[in-house]
Scaffold this motif. Structure first.
Motif, mmCIF file in Angstrom:
data_model
loop_
_atom_site.group_PDB
_atom_site.id
_atom_site.type_symbol
_atom_site.label_atom_id
_atom_site.label_comp_id
_atom_site.label_asym_id
_atom_site.label_seq_id
_atom_site.Cartn_x
_atom_site.Cartn_y
_atom_site.Cartn_z
ATOM 1 N N GLN A 138 61.009 -1.098 43.316
ATOM 2 C CA GLN A 138 61.719 -2.338 43.024
ATOM 3 C C GLN A 138 62.569 -2.799 44.206
ATOM 4 O O GLN A 138 62.841 -3.994 44.360
ATOM 5 N N SER A 139 63.003 -1.843 45.051
ATOM 6 C CA SER A 139 63.889 -2.191 46.175
ATOM 7 C C SER A 139 63.180 -2.089 47.529
ATOM 8 O O SER A 139 63.828 -2.122 48.570
ATOM 9 N N SER A 140 61.847 -1.957 47.532
ATOM 10 C CA SER A 140 61.108 -1.752 48.788
ATOM 11 C C SER A 140 61.158 -2.977 49.699
ATOM 12 O O SER A 140 60.918 -2.861 50.905
ATOM 13 N N ASP A 141 61.497 -4.146 49.156
ATOM 14 C CA ASP A 141 61.552 -5.359 49.980
ATOM 15 C C ASP A 141 62.659 -5.301 51.027
ATOM 16 O O ASP A 141 62.608 -6.049 52.016
ATOM 17 N N GLN A 142 63.624 -4.418 50.837
ATOM 18 C CA GLN A 142 64.713 -4.332 51.802
ATOM 19 C C GLN A 142 64.317 -3.559 53.058
ATOM 20 O O GLN A 142 65.099 -3.446 54.004
ATOM 21 N N PHE A 143 63.079 -3.025 53.077
ATOM 22 C CA PHE A 143 62.582 -2.319 54.257
ATOM 23 C C PHE A 143 61.547 -3.206 54.949
ATOM 24 O O PHE A 143 60.367 -3.192 54.575
ATOM 25 N N PRO A 144 61.929 -3.956 55.966
ATOM 26 C CA PRO A 144 60.976 -4.879 56.619
ATOM 27 C C PRO A 144 59.850 -4.169 57.360
ATOM 28 O O PRO A 144 58.818 -4.777 57.648
ATOM 29 N N PHE A 145 60.044 -2.878 57.653
ATOM 30 C CA PHE A 145 59.011 -2.145 58.391
ATOM 31 C C PHE A 145 57.883 -1.658 57.486
ATOM 32 O O PHE A 145 56.862 -1.174 57.982
ATOM 33 N N ILE A 146 58.035 -1.751 56.168
ATOM 34 C CA ILE A 146 56.971 -1.336 55.255
ATOM 35 C C ILE A 146 55.957 -2.471 55.117
ATOM 36 O O ILE A 146 56.289 -3.561 54.667
ATOM 37 N N LYS A 147 54.709 -2.212 55.513
ATOM 38 C CA LYS A 147 53.657 -3.226 55.442
ATOM 39 C C LYS A 147 53.137 -3.380 54.015
ATOM 40 O O LYS A 147 52.948 -4.480 53.531
ATOM 41 N N ARG A 148 52.892 -2.244 53.359
ATOM 42 C CA ARG A 148 52.379 -2.306 51.987
ATOM 43 C C ARG A 148 52.559 -0.950 51.328
ATOM 44 O O ARG A 148 52.753 0.075 51.999
#
Length: 405
Positions: free
Chosen positions: A87-97
């Protein structure tokens, strides 16, 4: 005009013939060949490491998130995809998918043979475009919005063992209580050349594993995390780990497949030793050849001293001569290295045995910062070495050198 530079131009290999011209050409050729081989070595090493690591990451992601469990079984303990981390993965800009998955052991029965396999279930978030690089026959899975399609993709190794091809239907027997089976269709065949995957992995639908294990529709066996830069994995790991739920753990793919990545890192040492030897030979040749040119021009040095030229002026003549050799050698070396690299990258002229090298051709990696540093390093070291033979000039006696033959 600078006198030293003017004289250096007059005794360059374009103006000189015979022995001097030959020596100049040998110097340029040896330096160019050494640099070209060094560039190719870094291209091939980088390409090899990138190709192997990318194939591992295409199967596992750079990191995996799984639930803590006591056993080391192939099958994971389920957890909800709607966890606090996802739910909070959007705060990591380095995560592509982020991709969901699950594993389940089974027996696959062909017409004549039976093989133990590990079915990897993937969901709608599976990146088919990235994985398609490994596909050698057929197509990717079709994953419906509801229900299951009962399609699987096999490795070429498993398909050959069971004498299967695209379009065949096979039976999967799942060892559980009560035992269950599924009839599935082979729609694609992939090949990574890595035994860890090709020997046992069969790719199917995650919903099939959910149905077999009585999981809810939002439960998964694990998550695969893909980041934008694999070289920054050590930097990203603690940032992700701090955001995980208390019952989840983060696994680095480099630790999970330690033998593969340790082997790739050992290749760095081999290339450094190889490049060091090539560089030493090329630079030593430059110093030796310049010394020979000085000895050949002993009478000229004596005449210049007799006419009042200072030692520093005469040193600069041969230093400029050496720098011209260096410049031409760098140009030729880059043409050789980059040219051969371009041809191999475009036409794949040099094949490899996949059973030994994990790929069917020599890969090329265009790492421009490394190429630039390599040129700068060789230029600086060679320029420093060039000053060693020119120091001999201060010991040349004008009277003896004019009579030297």
């Amino acid at each position: 005009m600078n006198l030293s530079y003017f004289i250096a131009k007059r005794i360059s290999f374009k103006q000189a013939g015979g022995f001097s011209g030959t020596i100049h050409r040998i110097a340029v050729g040896s330096l160019g060949l050494g640099l070209g081989v060094a560039i190719l070595a870094f291209m091939i090493l980088g390409g090899f490491q990138k190709t192997v690591s990318d194939r591992v990451y295409s199967f596992t992601g750079h990191f995996q998130v799984q639930r803590f469990q006591m056993s080391n079984a192939f099958e994971e303990a389920p957890f909800s995809f709607q966890s606090e981390f996802t739910q909070s993965s959007d705060q990591f800009p380095f995560i592509k998918r982020i991709q969901s998955f699950g594993h389940k052991a089974a027996l696959m029965k062909g017409e004549e043979e039976v093989e133990g396999i590990l079915m990897k279930g993937v969901g709608k978030d599976f990146d088919t475009l990235e994985f398609k690089k490994n596909l050698v026959e057929g197509r990717m899975l079709t994953i419906p919005d509801t229900g299951v399609s009962n399609e699987v993709m096999l490795s070429k190794l498993v398909a050959n063992k069971l004498l299967l091809s695209v379009g065949d239907r096979v039976t999967l027997y799942f060892v559980q209580d009560p035992p269950r089976f599924r009839r599935v269709e082979v729609v694609g065949i992939f090949e990574t050349y890595l035994e860890n995957f090709d020997e046992k992995i069969v790719i199917g639908e995650l919903q099939t594993i959910r149905n077999l294990n009585s999981w809810t529709k939002d439960q998964v066996g694990g998550l695969e995390i893909f980041v934008d830069d694999a070289l920054k994995a050590d930097e990203y790991l603690p940032l992700i780990e701090n955001k995980l739920d208390f019952d989840l753990k983060l696994i680095d793919s480099r630790d999970r497949f330690l033998e593969i990545f340790d082997w790739l890192s050992l290749l760095d040492t081999n290339v450094v030793v190889f490049i060091s030897l090539i560089g030493f030979v090329a630079i030593f040749n430059m110093g030796a050849i310049l010394f020979i040119l000085i000895m050949e021009r002993t009478q000229m040095i004596g005449l210049l001293k007799a006419m009042g030229a200072r030692n520093a002026q005469i040193r600069r003549i041969f230093f400029w001569n050496g720098m011209k050799i260096l410049g031409r050698g760098l140009v030729i070396g880059n043409v050789i290295g980059l040219g051969i690299g371009f041809l191999q990258d475009t036409f794949r002229l040099i094949p490899l045995d996949p059973t030994n090298y994990y790929m069917s051709y020599v890969p090329i990696d265009w790492n421009w910062p490394v190429f630039i540093l390599l040129n700068i390093g060789i230029a600086i070291l060679t320029a420093l070495v060039l000053w060693i033979p020119v120091l001999v000039i201060s010991r040349v006696d004008p009277i003896k050198s004019i009579r030297f033959d």
